[in-house]
Design an enzyme around this catalytic site. Structure first.
Site, short mmCIF file in Angstrom:
data_model
loop_
_atom_site.label_atom_id
_atom_site.label_comp_id
_atom_site.label_asym_id
_atom_site.label_seq_id
_atom_site.Cartn_x
_atom_site.Cartn_y
_atom_site.Cartn_z
N GLU A 85 0.80 -1.27 0.02
CA GLU A 85 -0.24 0.27 -0.03
C GLU A 85 0.77 1.16 0.00
O GLU A 85 1.89 1.52 1.07
CB GLU A 85 -1.05 -0.18 1.21
CG GLU A 85 -2.04 1.05 0.99
CD GLU A 85 -3.09 0.85 2.20
OE1 GLU A 85 -3.49 -0.19 2.72
OE2 GLU A 85 -3.50 2.08 2.74
N LYS A 275 -8.00 -1.43 11.05
CA LYS A 275 -7.04 -1.92 9.55
C LYS A 275 -6.02 -1.16 9.43
O LYS A 275 -4.81 -1.51 9.21
CB LYS A 275 -8.15 -1.87 8.67
CG LYS A 275 -7.88 -2.28 7.26
CD LYS A 275 -6.79 -1.25 6.41
CE LYS A 275 -6.42 -1.90 4.97
NZ LYS A 275 -5.59 -1.09 4.40
N ASP A 291 3.96 -14.86 11.25
CA ASP A 291 2.84 -15.35 10.84
C ASP A 291 1.76 -14.31 11.13
O ASP A 291 0.96 -14.06 12.09
CB ASP A 291 2.49 -16.60 11.64
CG ASP A 291 1.11 -17.20 11.03
OD1 ASP A 291 0.46 -16.51 10.32
OD2 ASP A 291 0.82 -18.27 11.50
N HIS A 388 -2.72 10.16 0.23
CA HIS A 388 -2.60 9.05 -0.35
C HIS A 388 -2.56 9.01 -1.79
O HIS A 388 -1.89 8.33 -2.54
CB HIS A 388 -3.90 8.37 0.11
CG HIS A 388 -4.28 6.87 -0.43
ND1 HIS A 388 -3.58 5.80 0.43
CD2 HIS A 388 -4.87 6.22 -1.49
CE1 HIS A 388 -4.01 4.78 -0.33
NE2 HIS A 388 -4.77 4.81 -1.49
C1 MEV Z 1 -6.29 2.72 4.93
O1 MEV Z 1 -5.33 1.57 4.42
C2 MEV Z 1 -6.02 2.96 6.34
C3 MEV Z 1 -6.92 4.09 6.88
O2 MEV Z 1 -8.40 3.74 6.43
C4 MEV Z 1 -7.30 3.91 8.32
C5 MEV Z 1 -8.17 4.80 9.10
O3 MEV Z 1 -9.14 4.98 8.58
O4 MEV Z 1 -7.71 4.84 10.26
C6 MEV Z 1 -6.63 5.51 6.61
#
Ligand code: MEV
Length: 433
Positions: A85, A275, A291, A388
């Site tokens: 990413e 995430k 792992d 991003h």
């Molecule tokens: C993207 O990979 C992760 C985010 O969505 C985490 C978040 O929203 O805190 C930017």
């Protein structure tokens, strides 16, 4: 539908590839060339990778990036991250630098206990089972002496075995619930070998001493390790948060805390929030040969331990001090498994100054916290798309096979223009016309 194939695993690597090409590909030459392009020209290295799993046909690359300037308990680290990413490594590096100037990250291992269970069915009196278990418990431990002797010499081994009555949840269901200290090893093989031996001994002893029907269902470690916990935190005076991107530190701290509170109460947000934490955690776990599926499963179970999925990070503002922390279970190893096999894993561990499993737990927790700080900071200020899409720009340019000259010009252009997919396409077209 293609015919099923039997004996596939016994075919040579090239025969496997030829079968795949014949069965699934229109342009066999292109597909064959691609598969071979990813082979390593160092035959020994390629063979090592071929033998990690069954039916290897080629290698699947992920970038290995590094995030420098992490101060953890006053030691400086450069953290290796294997991830695809675009913005993850950049965000980690930025958070590392931000906190480097504000006291760095503090981390501590709270506990290191691992868990394994022998699941069995028993159709008799519980009191009888209990006294039978008490009478064979030391035999169960003794029967694993060959497996445990090296671990014990180093100070680890079996901590305890308990009998658990689960028959209220499922008819006739009981467990031998065992706890282990596996030191610098993740310990999966050690734990599973001990458990399988417990099961054998337990069954044999039950046949002679218990008589009632007792059936072993399975013996396996648990990837839920709520007592293998690490905590990492950052803190500073609110006024110290002032920086290039934070002009109003009070407002920033308040909004940041609100964002964490939302993730604490709202599962839809908590999943995405966590995430983002796992972006940092998985990348280091993968780079260090651990792992990541086990870590993922355990961490998410921990996030739901109170019956509701919630944030793994927390924030407080007390007496003008901003504090942000994470507490997560991490069963990691720095010996055994891939750690002594994969050359890039060895490289990553050397870069991390040959950490113990406890050191690595702290480093990984910090990577997760840093990632979350970066994400929530962007979300509550500029939004994430700006950063991003800047990072994603190169992916779009590569999709359109931009030349080096085109890339240089377009990267310059997008320093002052908003990156969107259509804006990049338009800019490429303009340049090419
Ligand atoms: C993207 O990979 C992760 C985010 O969505 C985490 C978040 O929203 O805190 C930017």
């Amino acid at each position: 539908m293609p015919n099923a194939i039997s004996g596939f695993s016994k075919l040579s690597k090239s025969k496997k590839i030829e079968w795949l090409l014949e069965t699934y590909f229109d342009n066999k030459d292109t597909a064959r060339d691609l598969v071979k392009q990813y082979w390593n020209s160092n035959e020994k290295l390629q063979k090592l990778h071929d033998e990690f799993i069954e039916n290897t046909i080629t290698n699947y690359y992920l970038p290995l990036g590094v995030a420098p300037n992490f101060s953890i308990n006053s030691e400086l680290y450069t953290i290796p991250m294997a991830i695809e990413e675009s913005s993850v490594v950049a965000a980690a590096s930025k958070a590392a630098k931000f906190w480097l100037d504000r006291g760095g990250f503090k981390a501590e291992v709270i506990s290191t206990e691992k868990i394994g269970q022998v699941h069995f069915m028993y159709n008799g009196n519980f009191e009888k089972l209990k006294s039978f278990f008490e009478s064979v418990k030391s035999k169960l431990i003794a029967s694993t002496s060959e497996i445990t002797k090296n671990m014990e010499r180093r100070g680890g081994g079996i901590l305890n075995i308990e009998l658990k009555n689960k028959s209220k949840d499922l008819d006739n269901y009981y467990q031998l619930h065992a706890t282990f200290e596996t030191l610098d090893a993740m310990g999966a093989n050690f734990i599973n070998s001990c458990l399988e031996q417990f099961a054998k001994t337990f069954k044999i002893e039950a046949e002679t001493h218990l008589k009632d029907d007792l059936e072993i269902v399975m013996s396996i470690l648990s990837n839920y390790v709520p007592n293998c916990l690490v905590r990492a935190e950052v803190s500073c005076e609110i006024s110290e948060l002032k920086s290039k991107d934070i002009s109003n530190p009070e407002l920033f701290a308040q909004k940041f805390k609100q964002a964490i509170s939302i993730a604490e109460t709202e599962p839809y947000r908590a999943v995405t929030h966590n995430k983002g934490i796992m972006n940092g955690i998985d990348a280091v776990v993968l780079a260090t040969g651990n792992d990541f599926r086990a870590v993922e499963a355990g961490v998410h179970a921990y996030a739901a331990r109170d019956g509701k999925y919630s944030s793994l990070t927390h924030c407080s503002i007390d007496d003008e001090v901003f504090k942000f922390w994470i507490e997560i279970p991490l069963a990691l190893g720095t010996v055994g498994g891939l750690t002594s096999l994969h050359p890039l894993v060895k490289f990553s561990l050397e870069m991390l100054k040959r950490p113990t499993a406890k050191d690595l737990m702290q480093i990984v927790a910090v990577a997760g916290l840093a990632q979350n700080f970066g994400a929530v900071k962007s979300l509550t200020t500029t939004g994430i798309q700006e950063g991003h899409m800047k990072m994603h720009l190169m992916n779009i340019l590569n999709q359109f096979e931009a030349t080096q000259d085109e890339k240089t010009k377009l990267v310059e252009h997008f320093k002052t223009n908003v990156v969107t997919h259509s804006a990049v396409v338009e800019a490429i077209e303009n340049l090419r016309n």
